[in-house]
Structures are given as C-alpha cells and as structure tokens.
Write an enzyme that holds these catalytic residues in place. Structure first.
Site, PDB file in Angstrom:
ATOM      1  N   GLU A   1       0.623  -1.095   0.136  1.00 42.77           N
ATOM      2  CA  GLU A   1      -0.060  -0.009   0.106  1.00 42.77           C
ATOM      3  C   GLU A   1       0.959   1.207  -0.093  1.00 42.77           C
ATOM      4  OE1 GLU A   1      -1.868   0.299   3.805  1.00 42.77           O
ATOM      5  OE2 GLU A   1      -2.687   2.246   3.384  1.00 42.77           O
TER       6      GLU A   1
ATOM      7  N   ASP B   1      -6.770   2.118   7.843  1.00 41.11           N
ATOM      8  CA  ASP B   1      -6.747   2.271   6.421  1.00 41.11           C
ATOM      9  C   ASP B   1      -6.064   0.982   5.802  1.00 41.11           C
ATOM     10  OD1 ASP B   1      -7.778   4.510   5.981  1.00 41.11           O
ATOM     11  OD2 ASP B   1      -5.939   5.741   5.476  1.00 41.11           O
TER      12      ASP B   1
ATOM     13  N   ASP C   1      -0.340  -1.583   5.993  1.00 40.12           N
ATOM     14  CA  ASP C   1      -0.111  -0.896   7.196  1.00 40.12           C
ATOM     15  C   ASP C   1      -1.128  -1.571   8.296  1.00 40.12           C
ATOM     16  OD1 ASP C   1       1.739   0.928   6.588  1.00 40.12           O
ATOM     17  OD2 ASP C   1       0.447   2.507   6.300  1.00 40.12           O
TER      18      ASP C   1
ATOM     19  N   ASP D   1      -2.901  -0.500  10.316  1.00 39.18           N
ATOM     20  CA  ASP D   1      -4.045   0.606  10.945  1.00 39.18           C
ATOM     21  C   ASP D   1      -5.230   0.287  10.179  1.00 39.18           C
ATOM     22  OD1 ASP D   1      -3.569   1.749   8.375  1.00 39.18           O
ATOM     23  OD2 ASP D   1      -2.339   3.398   9.215  1.00 39.18           O
TER      24      ASP D   1
END
Ligand code: 0RA
Length: 641
Positions: free
Chosen positions: A427, A504, A500, A502
């Site tokens: 990403e 997102d 990641d 997180d």
C-alpha cells in the site's frame, strides 16, 4: 458348415418384432453409426463366406439416391431349399432373429456376425429389402417390406454363377436420416481388405459416379506399412515383425500381430476383433502393451545393453511403436454400442504371453533389429531426460515473454521460476520504495498500489477488470481472472498483501481479499495468497531490539523486560510502513527466514459463511469492514517459514 442347413443350425428362433421395437439393442442406435451398421451386417456375412473359402469378391453399391445399398458376393448363395415348415431356408434366415447363438468353433474364420444372422435385422429395419440368389444354375429372388415377405421365393432365368445379392433401403421412420456416408463405407471396406488379405472389395459409388477396388494381399503387414508411411517418419527396422498364432485356446482361435518401431514420437495401436475395428482398444490392446514391455525389458536384461544410469520407462519403449493387432474370438464381448472396445478378460493375458515370447524369440533371432530397437528406446529415454530440463527452460522463456505486458510500476524479481517467486502488493508509494530497497531482488517482486482499489463486491466485472490498480495486479500475476483464471500461468506462488497495521491498511486489505475471493478464488484455494505481518512496535532494551505485532505482544514483552530492570527500555510505535527503515522492513517482514506470514484460507465448511460475511459487510460501515479483517486474520492459519 454342413451341407444341409437345418434346424440345428438355427438354434433360437424368434420373430423380428423385437428388432423394430428396440432397434438400438441390435444395431447400437438409430443415428449415423447405427445406419451404417446395416451395411456392415450384410458385408460381414459375405466376408464370412469369403473366409470360409467360398467367395473372392464383395461389391457394395451406394445407389444414386444415397439412401439405398446393394451388397453382392460370389459365394455359394444362401440356401433356398425347403425348410421343415415348408418355407425356404432363405426366408427363415431373413425373418428369424438368431439370438444367443455361437460360432461353430470349426468355422472360426468368421467376421463380426453369425453366418447370415445379421441380415434378418437389416431386413426388419428396411422399408424395402430384395434378395437375389444365384445357385444351382438358377436365379432365386424374394422381396420384403419392413421385414415381411411380399411373396414366396421365385426362381427365374438361369445363371452358371453362384452368389448372394442383397438390396436394402433403411426404414426412414426408424432412422433419423437414411443418407449414407461414402467415406465411412470406403474406409471400412479398405480396412476389411487389409484384415482379409486376398479378398477383393469393390465400392461403387453411384452418387459420385466413382468405383474403387480394395485388395491388400499383404494383409495387416501392409496396413502397418501404410500407418508408418502416414506418420511420415522412417522405420527403425526395415521389416515389420509379425506374430501369428492359431488355436490359442478353444475360445481364441487366432491372433495376428504386426509391429514396427519408427522414428515417430507417437505410439499407435490399431486393434481389431473378428475383422472389426475397436477404436477404444480393450483387452487385446492391453495385452499387446504388456507383452511388448516384458519382451523388451527381457531383451535389455539378457543383452545388458542399456546404460546403467539411464532409467527406461514404458513410454520410452512405446515411443514410435506402430502395431496392428487382429484377434478372432468365438464369443467376443464388447463395451460400447458399436463394438468400440473388446472386453473378454482372458484375452489380455493370452495376448501378452504370446507377444512376449514370440517377440523375444524374434529379436534374439534378428539381433540387428533387436539392437536397432534398443538404440531407439535408449535415444527416447535420453531425450526424455533432456526434455525435462528443456521444459523448464521453455517455461522460463515463456514467462520472460509475458514480461512484456507487465505493469510499469512493478519491480519484478529476476527469477522466472514461479515456485520461488513472491509478489508483495504494498500500500502506497513510500512503503513500496522501502520494500523495494529491502527485498531480495532475485525472488521478491514489489507492486505498489497508488490509487483507490475498487470494491469488487459492489462493481461489475467490466469495471473491476478495468480498474487501474486491480488491472495491474491481474497483469502482474499473469494468471487471468474469473473463468479464464489458471494457476498454471501464475507468475508467483506467493502473493503477499503488505498493508499498514492501521484501519486504512485493514480497509485496503479487505478490499483486496474481496477481489481475490470473488475473482480468483483458486488463488486462495490453492494456498497462494498470504498476508504479511509487519510489526506495530519496536522495543529497544540496551542493545537488543524486539519487534512486536500488536499491543498484546508489546505488553507481554515489556512485562518480561521490566522484571530485569537493568537497562533502558524504549518503545516506538510505527506510524506506517513508509516510515520504517528498509533494513527494518527486511528483517521483520520480508526476509523469509525471519518474517511471519499468514496464509489466507477459507476453512472447510465455512464457504457459505465466508460468502455471507463478504456480501453483508462490503458496502456497509467501514468499522464493520475493519472487524471483518481482524477476525479473519485471527482465524487464518499461521505458516512458519
Ligand atoms: C448358410 C449356409 C450356406 C451359405 C450361407 C448361409 C451364406 C450366407 C450369406 C450371406 C451373405 N452371403 C452369403 N453367402 C452364403 C451354405 C450353403 C451351402 O451349403 O451351399
């Protein structure tokens, strides 16, 4: 056959009604093969007459309408004398179903049917059927419609010849189409001429106004020669090997085999039973394979002329081998409606042992031929060994070619062996950059995702396949999508999502999983899809560094270290992969010896549930998506690498 043709010869008598009720039972069906079966039934009877030494020529005429046939032979003619019930023997033969009879064992050189037996079936299934017999200086005739005689046998004129002539037009209410195929007739007659050397078969095609005579004195050896010539490859030894045996067993009066090794790569075996081709082989074909393998292995063993290190497989022995095998059986059993496959179990063993001993004997008596064949087989074994590595080269080359279509932003690996190649889908550009620096260039490829990834669950196939980011993934994998998907052309055996840790990242991972699940389910089913696990925290303790995946692991690690309390502890949370040093990324996430990967699996039995979760959640509240990926990640199988 006895001079008087009486009740004892016609063992089971039955009318023809069953034939018209269930034609398929007698001729295999009412389509094209069944229609042509009518010709073979009549021709086979004439062939029998020839095999018994009474006829030399058989003529088949395809009449101008293309829907009627005349078969003529110069045999003795079907007997016309009175049968005990007052009718003629001819009429009895043509109106009686002879079921369950066997060949007279002394009369084995017979083709597919019983002597004269099939003609009643043809009569039953014909709207017109006319028979003319030349015998005893006279011409006898009788006409039928739908199997019923229109008159008694009439004697007319005079002839100093003998023979049988049968005209028939198939019943167009029974057959789907009564148009005959001249090519089929020709091919079958040509075959019969090889299987019955010396017998002349003439085909007169009145549709095409052509006449063709088939006569092959050389028999199956000549047929083998034709097969070899058609292969366009030279033979390994000049003379074909023939194996003939008679009276192998009371049920197995005769076998004829012709075989030859050629420089062709294809093995070809043409098997026949009682003069009829068996395109699907059967027990005679199995027997010949077995016998040849044993004879050749025996010959190699005796002469000790195979290189020790070389493994010779049965494919090597069979490569380029051309075989014609013709067996004659008293009671042949077939599988398939048109005698496609011979089924008598005893035939395999019998054929194998004859072929084994006769072939070995021949080779020992013809050492030049034996050596030529051995050289051919050794050459094939060597080529096979070489082609294994050549095949690998070809596959390498092929994948090199597919590189032309690769997406521009893909940093590909240098290896083109899919088994050792990995693709990281990363990403963002900065994470992608780090991954590029930290990867092993030889086996690890990096594809950074920049733009938005479509929600494959909510969009059409057309939109999904034209979405830039998804299209790049499809192109990089090289294995197609949807119905065209094939793992055979998959360029990487590990496809690893690197996002990641997180929300997102979870969101994108979920979209990716949805895409793969909907459009490349086999990628998951075959275990090619993985999720990388980058650490969320770095813990420094003096000179030691610990990478931990989540809060839970962080707390557990800190607890252990606090017990010691000697050195300074520093805890750092990564904001994202883009901020991680390339070296760190390598050590924690990329390096196959240190990283941990999750393999994406749909647990068996949970297929429906997974489907529901995906269709329920994709398109709703993003927080739901987040929990979906987390839950799934927990249930994923952990793979230690
Ligand atoms: C029964 C007995 C004999 C010949 C035949 C049948 C026979 C049948 C067919 C069918 C087509 N062509 C045929 N030719 C002969 C022997 C009769 C005798 O002993 O003379």
């Amino acid at each position: 056959m006895a001079k008087s043709y009486g009740a004892k010869d016609i063992s089971v008598l039955e009318g023809l009604d069953p034939v018209r009720k269930r034609p398929g039972m007698y001729i295999g069906g009412t389509g094209k093969p069944g229609l042509h079966h009518l010709i073979w039934e009549i021709v086979d009877n004439s062939v029998d007459e020839a095999m018994n030494g009474h006829a030399t020529t058989i003529e088949v005429i395809l009449h101008k309408d293309g829907e009627s046939i005349t078969v003529t032979d110069n045999g003795r003619g079907i007997p016309v004398d009175k049968y005990k019930d007052g009718r003629s023997v001819l009429e009895v033969i043509l109106t009686t179903l002879h079921s369950g009879g066997k060949f007279d064992p002394g009369n084995y050189e017979t083709s597919g049917g019983l002597h004269g037996v099939g003609s009643s079936v043809v009569n039953a299934l014909s709207s017109d059927f006319q028979v003319r017999i030349k015998r005893d200086g006279k011409i006898y005739s009788q006409d039928y419609q739908f199997g019923k005689p229109l008159n008694k046998v009439k004697a007319s004129g005079s002839s100093n010849r003998t023979g049988t002539e049968i005209f028939f037009r198939p019943d167009n209410t029974i057959f789907e189409d009564i148009g005959f195929d001249a090519e089929w007739i020709e091919k079958r007659m040509d075959n019969a001429a090889y299987l019955h050397p010396g017998l002349k078969l003439v085909f007169k095609n009145e549709v095409a106004k052509k006449k063709h005579a088939f006569l092959h004195e050389g028999g199956i050896v000549e047929l083998l020669e034709r097969v070899q010539k058609e292969s366009k490859q030279p033979p390994v030894h000049i003379d074909a090997i023939s194996i003939n045996a008679k009276n192998i067993h009371p049920e197995f009066p005769k076998i004829e085999v012709a075989l030859q090794w050629t420089e062709d790569t294809k093995e070809e075996i043409l098997p026949f039973t009682n003069g009829i081709p068996n395109p699907h082989g059967g027990t005679h074909e199995a027997g010949i394979r077995d016998g040849v393998l044993k004879a050749i292995r025996g010959y190699f063993d005796q002469h000790n002329n195979a290189p020790k290190s070389l493994a010779i497989s049965s494919e090597d022995i069979r490569e380029g081998l051309k075989v014609i095998i013709s067996v004659f059986l008293v009671s042949p059993q077939f599988q398939g409606q048109n005698k496609e496959k011979l089924n008598n179990p005893f035939v395999k063993q019998a054929v194998s042992s004859i072929v084994r001993s006769e072939l070995e004997r021949y080779l020992n008596g013809h050492p030049n031929t034996g050596d030529a064949i051995c050289q051919r087989i050794i050459q094939s074994a060597k080529a096979r060994a070489a082609s294994r590595s050549a095949a690998q080269k070809v596959s390498r080359k092929r994948s090199l070619n597919t590189r032309l279509n690769l997406p521009g932003k893909l940093a590909d690996c240098s290896s083109s062996l899919p088994e050792e190649s990995e693709l990281f889908i990363v990403e963002g550009d900065s994470a992608g950059g780090n991954a590029k620096q930290g990867r092993d260039r030889r086996t690890q490829a990096i594809l950074p995702l920049r733009g938005k990834v479509l929600n494959a669950e909510r969009e059409s196939f057309a939109k999904v396949s034209s979405n830039k980011e998804l299209k790049d993934i499809i192109d990089a994998l090289g294995c197609g999508i949807g119905d065209n998907f094939s793992t055979k052309s998959l360029r990487y055996h590990k496809v690893i999502l690197l996002m990641d840790a997180d929300s997102d990242g979870h969101h994108i991972a979920t979209l990716m999983l949805t895409f793969f699940y909907r459009y490349m389910p086999d990628l998951i089913a075959k275990g090619h899809l993985y999720i990388a696990q980058p650490p969320l925290f770095r813990i420094d303790y003096g000179n030691d560094t610990f990478w931990v995946l989540d809060e839970k692991q962080r707390d557990a690690t800190l607890k252990k270290l606090e017990g010691k309390r000697k050195k300074k502890i520093n805890v750092q949370r990564f904001k994202g992969l883009g901020e991680m040093m390339a070296r760190t990324l390598k050590e924690t996430t990329l390096d196959p010896t240190k990283r941990r990967l999750l393999r994406v699996e749909i647990p068996e039995g949970d297929e429906e549930e997974t489907d529901k979760v995906i269709s329920d959640l994709m398109g709703k509240d993003p927080s739901l998506r987040f929990s979906f990926i987390m839950e799934n990640a927990e249930s994923l199988d952990e793979v230690d690498l």
